[in-house]
Write an enzyme that holds these catalytic residues in place. Structure first.
Site, PDB file in Angstrom:
ATOM      1  N   GLU A 264     -45.872 -18.534  10.800  1.00 18.58           N
ATOM      2  CA  GLU A 264     -44.325 -18.085  11.432  1.00 18.58           C
ATOM      3  C   GLU A 264     -44.471 -16.588  11.633  1.00 18.58           C
ATOM      4  O   GLU A 264     -43.770 -16.091  12.546  1.00 18.58           O
ATOM      5  CB  GLU A 264     -43.319 -18.498  10.547  1.00 18.58           C
ATOM      6  CG  GLU A 264     -42.929 -20.072  10.187  1.00 18.58           C
ATOM      7  CD  GLU A 264     -43.167 -20.852  11.256  1.00 18.58           C
ATOM      8  OE1 GLU A 264     -43.399 -20.408  12.615  1.00 18.58           O
ATOM      9  OE2 GLU A 264     -43.089 -22.211  11.247  1.00 18.58           O
TER      10      GLU A 264
ATOM     11  N   HIS B  48     -46.260 -19.644   1.104  1.00 21.87           N
ATOM     12  CA  HIS B  48     -46.335 -21.004   1.639  1.00 21.87           C
ATOM     13  C   HIS B  48     -46.469 -21.542   0.384  1.00 21.87           C
ATOM     14  O   HIS B  48     -47.142 -21.540  -0.659  1.00 21.87           O
ATOM     15  CB  HIS B  48     -47.962 -21.117   2.425  1.00 21.87           C
ATOM     16  CG  HIS B  48     -47.870 -22.273   3.517  1.00 21.87           C
ATOM     17  ND1 HIS B  48     -48.525 -23.480   2.907  1.00 21.87           N
ATOM     18  CD2 HIS B  48     -47.470 -22.474   4.725  1.00 21.87           C
ATOM     19  CE1 HIS B  48     -48.271 -24.287   4.010  1.00 21.87           C
ATOM     20  NE2 HIS B  48     -47.598 -23.868   5.072  1.00 21.87           N
TER      21      HIS B  48
HETATM   22  N1  COA Z   1     -40.252 -13.970  -0.151  1.00 23.07           N
HETATM   23  C1  COA Z   1     -39.414 -13.715  -1.637  1.00 23.07           C
HETATM   24  N2  COA Z   1     -39.614 -14.563  -2.235  1.00 23.07           N
HETATM   25  C2  COA Z   1     -40.682 -15.600  -2.183  1.00 23.07           C
HETATM   26  C3  COA Z   1     -41.103 -16.016  -0.988  1.00 23.07           C
HETATM   27  C4  COA Z   1     -40.732 -15.098  -0.107  1.00 23.07           C
HETATM   28  N3  COA Z   1     -41.441 -15.107   1.302  1.00 23.07           N
HETATM   29  N4  COA Z   1     -41.793 -16.999  -1.050  1.00 23.07           N
HETATM   30  C5  COA Z   1     -41.698 -17.520  -2.384  1.00 23.07           C
HETATM   31  N5  COA Z   1     -40.959 -16.672  -2.875  1.00 23.07           N
HETATM   32  C6  COA Z   1     -40.735 -16.632  -4.461  1.00 23.07           C
HETATM   33  C7  COA Z   1     -39.826 -17.896  -4.662  1.00 23.07           C
HETATM   34  O1  COA Z   1     -38.443 -17.578  -4.612  1.00 23.07           O
HETATM   35  C8  COA Z   1     -40.519 -18.232  -6.132  1.00 23.07           C
HETATM   36  O2  COA Z   1     -39.642 -17.420  -6.954  1.00 23.07           O
HETATM   37  P1  COA Z   1     -38.545 -17.870  -8.422  1.00 23.07           P
HETATM   38  O3  COA Z   1     -39.795 -18.559  -9.053  1.00 23.07           O
HETATM   39  O4  COA Z   1     -38.220 -16.757  -8.862  1.00 23.07           O
HETATM   40  O5  COA Z   1     -37.606 -18.723  -7.505  1.00 23.07           O
HETATM   41  C9  COA Z   1     -41.800 -17.864  -6.320  1.00 23.07           C
HETATM   42  O6  COA Z   1     -41.882 -16.818  -4.954  1.00 23.07           O
HETATM   43  C10 COA Z   1     -42.641 -19.103  -6.111  1.00 23.07           C
HETATM   44  O7  COA Z   1     -42.353 -19.535  -4.881  1.00 23.07           O
HETATM   45  P2  COA Z   1     -43.122 -20.857  -4.273  1.00 23.07           P
HETATM   46  O8  COA Z   1     -43.193 -21.959  -5.397  1.00 23.07           O
HETATM   47  O9  COA Z   1     -44.565 -20.199  -3.800  1.00 23.07           O
HETATM   48  O10 COA Z   1     -42.552 -21.131  -3.096  1.00 23.07           O
HETATM   49  P3  COA Z   1     -42.306 -22.594  -2.353  1.00 23.07           P
HETATM   50  O11 COA Z   1     -43.549 -23.381  -2.379  1.00 23.07           O
HETATM   51  O12 COA Z   1     -40.947 -23.304  -2.965  1.00 23.07           O
HETATM   52  O13 COA Z   1     -41.923 -22.181  -0.843  1.00 23.07           O
HETATM   53  C11 COA Z   1     -41.903 -21.304   1.309  1.00 23.07           C
HETATM   54  C12 COA Z   1     -42.594 -21.971   0.091  1.00 23.07           C
HETATM   55  C13 COA Z   1     -42.685 -21.210   2.436  1.00 23.07           C
HETATM   56  C14 COA Z   1     -40.741 -22.422   1.607  1.00 23.07           C
HETATM   57  C15 COA Z   1     -41.525 -19.956   0.808  1.00 23.07           C
HETATM   58  O14 COA Z   1     -42.675 -19.157   0.684  1.00 23.07           O
HETATM   59  C16 COA Z   1     -40.543 -19.183   1.823  1.00 23.07           C
HETATM   60  O15 COA Z   1     -39.389 -19.659   1.656  1.00 23.07           O
HETATM   61  N6  COA Z   1     -40.860 -18.433   2.565  1.00 23.07           N
HETATM   62  C17 COA Z   1     -39.945 -17.816   3.699  1.00 23.07           C
HETATM   63  C18 COA Z   1     -39.794 -18.717   4.640  1.00 23.07           C
HETATM   64  C19 COA Z   1     -40.973 -19.082   5.642  1.00 23.07           C
HETATM   65  O16 COA Z   1     -41.695 -18.062   6.030  1.00 23.07           O
HETATM   66  N7  COA Z   1     -40.997 -20.266   6.052  1.00 23.07           N
HETATM   67  C20 COA Z   1     -42.285 -20.845   7.061  1.00 23.07           C
HETATM   68  C21 COA Z   1     -43.173 -21.577   6.213  1.00 23.07           C
HETATM   69  S1  COA Z   1     -44.464 -22.198   7.136  1.00 23.07           S
END
Ligand code: COA
Length: 371
Positions: free
Chosen positions: A311, A253
C-alpha cells in the site's frame, strides 16, 4: 469466567485454512507466486487480462485466449454501464467503497462463470461513474477495443489515456490481483463455503477490503506524506504518531518479514511514468519516510521486522497516474475481484463449510437454586 480450554491463534495468525493452487506468499523470502509465476514476471511480461487467464483458467493465456478475455471483459463493462442509471442512491454515497458495495450488491447472481466477468467488468465501471458523479461530471461510457486498464482511465477522464499511464495502471492491477489468504479473500471463501453465490461473496469481500488495515491504507499514506511535507520532518512526525499510539500506514504485514515484493514491483512500474518535479519530490519524500518508519518500528518491535507493504507504493503510483486518493481502494477492488472469483470457485470445489470454533470466556449461568 469460564477458563480458556484451548489455545487460540490471535487473528488466526499461522492457521492454514485451505489448500490453494492460486497463489503463495513467502513472508520470509519476500516472494509472491501466482499459479507458478513470480509476481515480478506477471508484472513485467503480463497484462491484467493475463492475470485473469492465469487465475481463472490455470494457465498463462495464449495470444488468442488473451484476446478473448479482453473482448469478454469489454463486453462486461458495456453491460455494466447499462445498469449505472438504475443504481439509485448507490453511486451518490460519500465513500467510494460504500458506493461500490451498494452498487455491486444490486447485481443478481446468474451463473458463476458469467458472474466472474460481470463482476470484474462492473467494478471499474461503477467506480468511475461514482468518481465522475462526485465531481459533478457526466459519466463516461466504456469504449470497445480498449484493455481493462485503458478503459478504466478513459471512463475516469473522458479521454484516451497515454500509453505509459495505461502501462503503469496495468502493472498495478497485475500486482494486487491475488495474495494468498488475505482477509477479504478469506471472507469471500467463508461466504462461498455456505453454498451462497459469487455476487454475495464479492460484496462481503468489498466490505473487508475497505478497512484501513487492508485495502483502505493507501489514501491515508498520501495524507501522511502531505502532513510530513519534507524529508527533514519525517522522523519527528513519525515518532509523535507512534507515541500517540497510532499505526504508520503502509508499513507492516501479517506475513512479510522483509519488504513486500509488490512494493518493489510498483517502484519499478513508476519508471514508465514521466516524472514531474512534484512527483520526483514526492518519491524522494516517500523513500525518506519509508527509511525513517522502518528505523523507528525496528527500534520498537525488533522481533517483528515491520517493513513497507504494497500500500505504501500503491499510493505513490496511483497518485502519479492521476487517480484521486478516494479511488485508491475501489481500484484495488477492481483488480482483487479476479482473485476473489478464483478463490470462490476453488472453495466451492473443496465443498466444506468453514465454521471454526470459539472459546467461551463469558459468565456461566447462575447456579440453579437448591431450596
Ligand atoms: N505502525 C505502528 N505499529 C505497528 C504497525 C504500523 N504500521 N504495524 C504493526 N505495528 C505494531 C502493532 O501495533 C503491534 O504492536 P503491539 O504488540 O504493541 O500491539 C506490533 O507491531 C506487532 O504487530 P503485528 O502482529 O505484526 O501486526 P498484524 O499482523 O496484526 O497487522 C497490519 C498487520 C498490516 C494490519 C499492520 O502492520 C498495520 O496495521 N499496518 C498499517 C496499515 C497498513 O499498511 N495496512 C495495509 C496492509 S497490506
Amino acid at each position: 469466567m469460564v477458563p480458556m480450554k484451548s489455545p487460540t491463534a490471535s487473528g488466526l495468525e499461522g492457521v492454514v485454512v485451505a489448500h490453494t493452487a492460486l497463489s503463495h506468499v513467502d513472508g520470509e523470502r519476500g516472494t509472491l507466486v501466482i499459479r507458478g509465476y513470480s509476481i515480478e514476471d506477471l508484472v513485467e511480461r503480463g497484462t491484467f487480462e493475463d492475470g485473469c487467464g492465469l487465475l481463472w483458467n490455470g494457465e498463462w493465456p495464449s495470444a488468442g485466449e488473451r484476446e478473448a478475455l479482453r473482448a469478454a471483459l469489454a463486453e462486461a463493462r458495456q453491460q455494466a454501464f447499462t445498469l449505472v442509471s438504475s443504481l439509485g442512491e448507490a453511486l451518490t454515497l460519500a465513500d467510494g467503497m460504500e458506493a461500490l458495495r451498494a452498487a455491486v450488491g444490486q447485481l443478481s447472481a446468474v451463473d458463476q462463470p458469467a458472474d466472474r466477468f460481470r463482476l470484474t467488468g462492473a467494478i471499474p465501471v461503477f467506480a468511475a461513474a461514482w468518481a465522475r458523479a462526485r465531481s459533478g461530471q457526466p459519466v463516461v461510457p466504456p469504449r470497445s477495443g480498449l484493455s481493462h486498464a485503458a478503459d478504466y482511465l478513459q471512463m475516469l477522464t473522458g479521454e484516451l489515456p497515454e500509453a505509459r499511464r495505461i502501462a503503469a495502471l496495468d502493472a498495478y492491477l497485475c500486482c494486487v490481483v491475488d495474495h494468498g489468504m488475505n482477509a477479504s479473500t478469506f471472507v469471500a471463501r467463508v461466504v462461498a463455503s455456505t453454498g451462497s453465490d459469487l455476487v454475495s461473496a464479492v460484496v462481503a469481500a468489498i466490505g473487508a477490503l475497505k478497512g484501513p488495515l487492508h485495502g483502505g491504507a493507501p489514501g491515508p499514506v498520501l495524507d501522511m506524506l502531505d502532513a510530513i511535507g519534507h524529508p527533514a520532518h519525517a522522523r519527528a512526525w513519525l515518532r509523535a504518531e507512534l507515541e500517540a499510539g497510532r499505526r504508520v500506514m503502509g508499513m507492516g504485514h501479517r506475513i512479510y518479514r522483509v519488504r513486500d515484493p509488490r512494493a518493489a514491483a510498483l517502484e519499478r512500474a513508476m519508471a514508465v511514468l514521466e516524472r514531474t518535479e512534484a512527483q520526483g519530490e514526492r518519491l524522494a519524500l516517500a523513500r525518506a519516510v519509508e527509511r525513517e518508519a522502518e528505523r523507528l518500528l525496528t527500534e520498537r518491535y525488533p522481533e517483528r521486522s515491520l517493513r513497507a507493504n504494497v500500500e505504501f507504493y500503491t499510493a505513490i503510483v496511483l497518485d502519479a497516474i492521476g487517480l484521486p486518493r478516494t479511488l485508491f481502494a475501489p481500484t484495488f477492488a477492481a483488480s482483487r475481484v479476479v482473485g476473489w472469483c478464483a478463490h470462490v470457485d476453488e472453495q466451492q470445489r473443496a465443498g466444506r463449510l468453514i465454521r471454526p470454533a470459539s472459546t467461551y470466556v463469558g459468565p456461566a449461568p447462575p447456579a440453579a437454586s437448591t431450596s
